[in-house]
Design a protein around this motif. Structure first.
Motif, PDB file in Angstrom:
ATOM      1  N   THR A  22       0.836  -1.196   0.000  1.00  0.00           N
ATOM      2  CA  THR A  22       0.000   0.000   0.000  1.00  0.00           C
ATOM      3  C   THR A  22       0.875   1.252   0.000  1.00  0.00           C
ATOM      4  O   THR A  22       1.992   1.225   0.532  1.00  0.00           O
ATOM      5  CB  THR A  22      -0.938   0.024   1.230  1.00  0.00           C
ATOM      6  OG1 THR A  22      -0.136   0.035   2.423  1.00  0.00           O
ATOM      7  CG2 THR A  22      -1.854  -1.187   1.250  1.00  0.00           C
ATOM      8  N   PRO A  23       0.386   2.349  -0.578  1.00  0.00           N
ATOM      9  CA  PRO A  23       1.175   3.577  -0.596  1.00  0.00           C
ATOM     10  C   PRO A  23       1.250   4.248   0.781  1.00  0.00           C
ATOM     11  O   PRO A  23       2.113   5.086   1.008  1.00  0.00           O
ATOM     12  CB  PRO A  23       0.440   4.465  -1.602  1.00  0.00           C
ATOM     13  CG  PRO A  23      -0.951   3.939  -1.642  1.00  0.00           C
ATOM     14  CD  PRO A  23      -0.861   2.473  -1.327  1.00  0.00           C
ATOM     15  N   THR A  24       0.345   3.865   1.677  1.00  0.00           N
ATOM     16  CA  THR A  24       0.330   4.442   3.021  1.00  0.00           C
ATOM     17  C   THR A  24       0.586   3.344   4.042  1.00  0.00           C
ATOM     18  O   THR A  24       0.507   2.155   3.735  1.00  0.00           O
ATOM     19  CB  THR A  24      -1.029   5.102   3.327  1.00  0.00           C
ATOM     20  OG1 THR A  24      -2.052   4.111   3.184  1.00  0.00           O
ATOM     21  CG2 THR A  24      -1.303   6.257   2.367  1.00  0.00           C
ATOM     22  N   SER A  25       0.852   3.738   5.249  1.00  0.00           N
ATOM     23  CA  SER A  25       1.108   2.779   6.317  1.00  0.00           C
ATOM     24  C   SER A  25      -0.131   1.938   6.617  1.00  0.00           C
ATOM     25  O   SER A  25      -1.253   2.429   6.600  1.00  0.00           O
ATOM     26  CB  SER A  25       1.524   3.518   7.589  1.00  0.00           C
ATOM     27  OG  SER A  25       1.657   2.614   8.668  1.00  0.00           O
ATOM     28  N   LEU A  31      -5.339   1.759  10.469  1.00  0.00           N
ATOM     29  CA  LEU A  31      -4.697   2.158   9.215  1.00  0.00           C
ATOM     30  C   LEU A  31      -4.803   1.061   8.160  1.00  0.00           C
ATOM     31  O   LEU A  31      -5.052   1.336   6.985  1.00  0.00           O
ATOM     32  CB  LEU A  31      -3.220   2.506   9.449  1.00  0.00           C
ATOM     33  CG  LEU A  31      -2.930   3.777  10.229  1.00  0.00           C
ATOM     34  CD1 LEU A  31      -1.441   3.889  10.535  1.00  0.00           C
ATOM     35  CD2 LEU A  31      -3.432   5.008   9.476  1.00  0.00           C
ATOM     36  N   ALA A  32      -4.616  -0.186   8.572  1.00  0.00           N
ATOM     37  CA  ALA A  32      -4.689  -1.302   7.636  1.00  0.00           C
ATOM     38  C   ALA A  32      -6.103  -1.432   7.064  1.00  0.00           C
ATOM     39  O   ALA A  32      -6.270  -1.626   5.856  1.00  0.00           O
ATOM     40  CB  ALA A  32      -4.264  -2.603   8.320  1.00  0.00           C
ATOM     41  N   ALA A  33      -7.107  -1.329   7.924  1.00  0.00           N
ATOM     42  CA  ALA A  33      -8.494  -1.447   7.462  1.00  0.00           C
ATOM     43  C   ALA A  33      -8.807  -0.348   6.448  1.00  0.00           C
ATOM     44  O   ALA A  33      -9.430  -0.603   5.411  1.00  0.00           O
ATOM     45  CB  ALA A  33      -9.454  -1.398   8.641  1.00  0.00           C
ATOM     46  N   GLU A  34      -8.351   0.882   6.722  1.00  0.00           N
ATOM     47  CA  GLU A  34      -8.578   1.989   5.790  1.00  0.00           C
ATOM     48  C   GLU A  34      -7.835   1.767   4.476  1.00  0.00           C
ATOM     49  O   GLU A  34      -8.395   1.933   3.399  1.00  0.00           O
ATOM     50  CB  GLU A  34      -8.139   3.311   6.427  1.00  0.00           C
ATOM     51  CG  GLU A  34      -9.038   3.779   7.545  1.00  0.00           C
ATOM     52  CD  GLU A  34      -8.486   4.989   8.295  1.00  0.00           C
ATOM     53  OE1 GLU A  34      -7.470   5.577   7.852  1.00  0.00           O
ATOM     54  OE2 GLU A  34      -9.067   5.336   9.334  1.00  0.00           O
ATOM     55  N   ALA A  35      -6.569   1.384   4.559  1.00  0.00           N
ATOM     56  CA  ALA A  35      -5.738   1.217   3.358  1.00  0.00           C
ATOM     57  C   ALA A  35      -6.222   0.073   2.475  1.00  0.00           C
ATOM     58  O   ALA A  35      -6.076   0.126   1.255  1.00  0.00           O
ATOM     59  CB  ALA A  35      -4.279   0.986   3.760  1.00  0.00           C
ATOM     60  N   LEU A  36      -6.813  -0.954   3.088  1.00  0.00           N
ATOM     61  CA  LEU A  36      -7.180  -2.159   2.348  1.00  0.00           C
ATOM     62  C   LEU A  36      -8.682  -2.297   2.116  1.00  0.00           C
ATOM     63  O   LEU A  36      -9.130  -3.265   1.500  1.00  0.00           O
ATOM     64  CB  LEU A  36      -6.624  -3.381   3.075  1.00  0.00           C
ATOM     65  CG  LEU A  36      -5.089  -3.363   3.131  1.00  0.00           C
ATOM     66  CD1 LEU A  36      -4.569  -4.241   4.249  1.00  0.00           C
ATOM     67  CD2 LEU A  36      -4.498  -3.753   1.797  1.00  0.00           C
TER      68      LEU A  36
END
Length: 161
Positions: A22-25, A31-36
């Motif tokens: 992912t481009p973000t942490s 953070l993982a739930a948001e990014a994925l």
């Protein structure tokens, strides 16, 4: 090194599984739930703990908390979380990227029954911006995990899944 060991693990054991960068942490459950694009519970967090003289990994749903009494009963002693440096030394993965794949040294892995609420989960993959999408039972099988019941659910009640 850590991301490479995870990629090597999947290349050997499950070449159909792709590591997502992912481009973000994605270093925390939120953070993982948001990014994925998944709910926090679907994130499979990996916790490194010491019980007596044993070090082990527990993979649990992202919104579950460890119940100390259940953990003592299941593993025969008081659980103690390792610090970030110890986790990195033992697993080869940085905190925020810890997963049961591509470990620096063999460790017993346990999957909490809380994960069974989902068919597919999203654990980290060796770095703070990586993950994989994998079926719960397949993940447990790939890492030789035993099932345990040591978590509280998101509302604080004992998980019974």
């Amino acid at each position: 090194m850590s991301l490479q060991s995870v990629k090597a693990f999947f290349a050997e054991h499950a070449p159909d599984i792709e590591v997502i960068e992912t481009p973000t942490s994605s270093a925390t459950v939120t953070l993982a739930a948001e990014a994925l694009g998944v709910e926090p519970g679907q994130i499979a967090k990996t916790i490194c703990m010491r019980v007596g003289d044993r070090v082990l990994l527990v993979v649990a749903r992202g919104d579950a908390r460890i119940d100390n009494r259940k953990t003592r009963d299941a593993f025969g002693g008081k659980p103690r979380m390792l610090d970030a440096e110890q986790v990195a030394d033992i697993t080869g993965h940085p905190v925020g990227g810890v997963c049961p794949f591509g470990l620096a040294s063999p460790l017993p892995v346990y999957c909490d029954v809380s994960l069974r609420a989902f068919e597919e989960v999203v654990p980290a993959a060796g770095a703070t911006n990586t993950a994989v999408r994998i079926g719960v039972e397949r993940m447990a099988g790939l890492v030789g995990a035993e099932w345990c019941d040591i978590c509280l659910d998101a509302q604080g009640a004992v998980a019974t899944r």
